[in-house]
Design a protein around this motif. Sequence first.
Motif, short mmCIF file in Angstrom:
data_model
loop_
_atom_site.label_atom_id
_atom_site.label_comp_id
_atom_site.label_asym_id
_atom_site.label_seq_id
_atom_site.Cartn_x
_atom_site.Cartn_y
_atom_site.Cartn_z
N HIS A 1 5.56 -4.62 19.81
CA HIS A 1 6.67 -5.14 20.59
C HIS A 1 7.52 -5.92 19.75
O HIS A 1 7.40 -7.32 19.52
CB HIS A 1 5.92 -6.07 21.66
CG HIS A 1 5.00 -5.38 22.45
ND1 HIS A 1 3.88 -4.78 21.95
CD2 HIS A 1 4.97 -4.99 23.76
CE1 HIS A 1 3.27 -4.24 23.06
NE2 HIS A 1 3.75 -4.27 23.89
N THR B 1 8.34 -0.98 21.42
CA THR B 1 9.68 -0.81 21.15
C THR B 1 9.89 0.42 20.41
O THR B 1 10.90 0.90 19.57
CB THR B 1 10.58 -1.90 20.37
OG1 THR B 1 9.72 -2.35 19.27
CG2 THR B 1 10.69 -3.14 21.50
N GLN C 1 14.59 -2.86 13.68
CA GLN C 1 13.73 -3.59 14.48
C GLN C 1 12.80 -4.65 13.39
O GLN C 1 12.80 -4.43 12.36
CB GLN C 1 12.58 -2.88 15.18
CG GLN C 1 13.18 -1.84 16.01
CD GLN C 1 12.17 -1.02 17.11
OE1 GLN C 1 11.16 -1.64 17.42
NE2 GLN C 1 12.60 0.01 17.41
N TRP D 1 12.03 -4.07 30.64
CA TRP D 1 11.22 -3.20 29.39
C TRP D 1 10.42 -4.13 28.84
O TRP D 1 10.52 -5.35 28.40
CB TRP D 1 12.20 -2.89 28.25
CG TRP D 1 11.54 -2.08 27.32
CD1 TRP D 1 10.90 -2.32 26.23
CD2 TRP D 1 11.31 -0.42 27.47
NE1 TRP D 1 10.28 -1.32 25.59
CE2 TRP D 1 10.34 -0.15 26.48
CE3 TRP D 1 11.46 0.49 28.54
CZ2 TRP D 1 9.94 1.14 26.25
CZ3 TRP D 1 10.77 1.69 28.32
CH2 TRP D 1 10.12 2.13 27.19
N VAL E 1 18.98 -3.66 24.47
CA VAL E 1 17.46 -3.60 24.56
C VAL E 1 16.82 -5.00 24.54
O VAL E 1 16.01 -5.14 25.57
CB VAL E 1 16.76 -2.94 23.27
CG1 VAL E 1 15.22 -3.17 23.20
CG2 VAL E 1 16.97 -1.41 22.97
#
Length: 265
Positions: free
Chosen positions: A252, A27, A36, A23, A14
């Motif tokens: 994000h 997320t 994350q 991207w 990612v």
Amino acid sequence: MLRRDLENATGAAVRQAVRQGQWTRTTHGVANGYVQANLAIVPEKYAFDFLRFCQRNPKPCPIIDVTDPGDPEARLAAPGSDLRTDLPGYRVYRDGRLVEEVRSIEPLWRPDHVGFLLGCSLSFDQVMTDAGIPLRHLAEEEGRVSVYVSGIRCRPAGMFDGPMVVSMRPIPRPMLVRTIEVTSRYPMAHGGPVHVGDPAQIGIADPTRVDWGRWNPPAADEVPVFWACGITPQAVAMAAGIPEMITHSAGHMLVTDIRLGTTFQ
């Protein structure tokens, strides 16, 4: 690239997609099973006070990693990462005001910058889904959680003082106890809720007016459930008037290499 292309990707994959510009969106729902992280970058002059602030407020600011001054790599949580490029969006605060949102902070990076990675409730979305708890923000390609500045005050440290930010997910009433049980297992992803029910009780007069994200109205059989949120440093930056803080844009995140189960259980 669609969200489903990254649902089961690694954190490193990612980050690579973000760094290459493949991207650029939130997320939510990517790299399922990986932690994350929220991001807050401050000059070294303020880093110790901010560390104390996080330690005194572990619900909204659970620390995952702290970088050395001037080093943009989160060596513990995401080896090979670059905090300047590996998040889809950044916010820059100066003197308590949001001055810009950018896709890269390479031109802004300084030798005295210290990066803090803080836990994020998006990390346990997959765990909740596996437990059969439906999540509205994962049902749509561009879904977002509802995020508010609450009336709950954080414990101050130095110049850092301000309100707690909370995220809200509508939860079916029969799943409420299960939701609290599941999320409470993961304190480094904010743990269990800080409030269940009437938003006004925590200072949110009009829940349709979100501060970040999107309004997700609870259905008749759902209850609004609120978790502490890693956007709290942004609210504190505005309240305290810190000369400079660089953060992620809401939703994000930096996707780390840490697997959720092995880290938080």
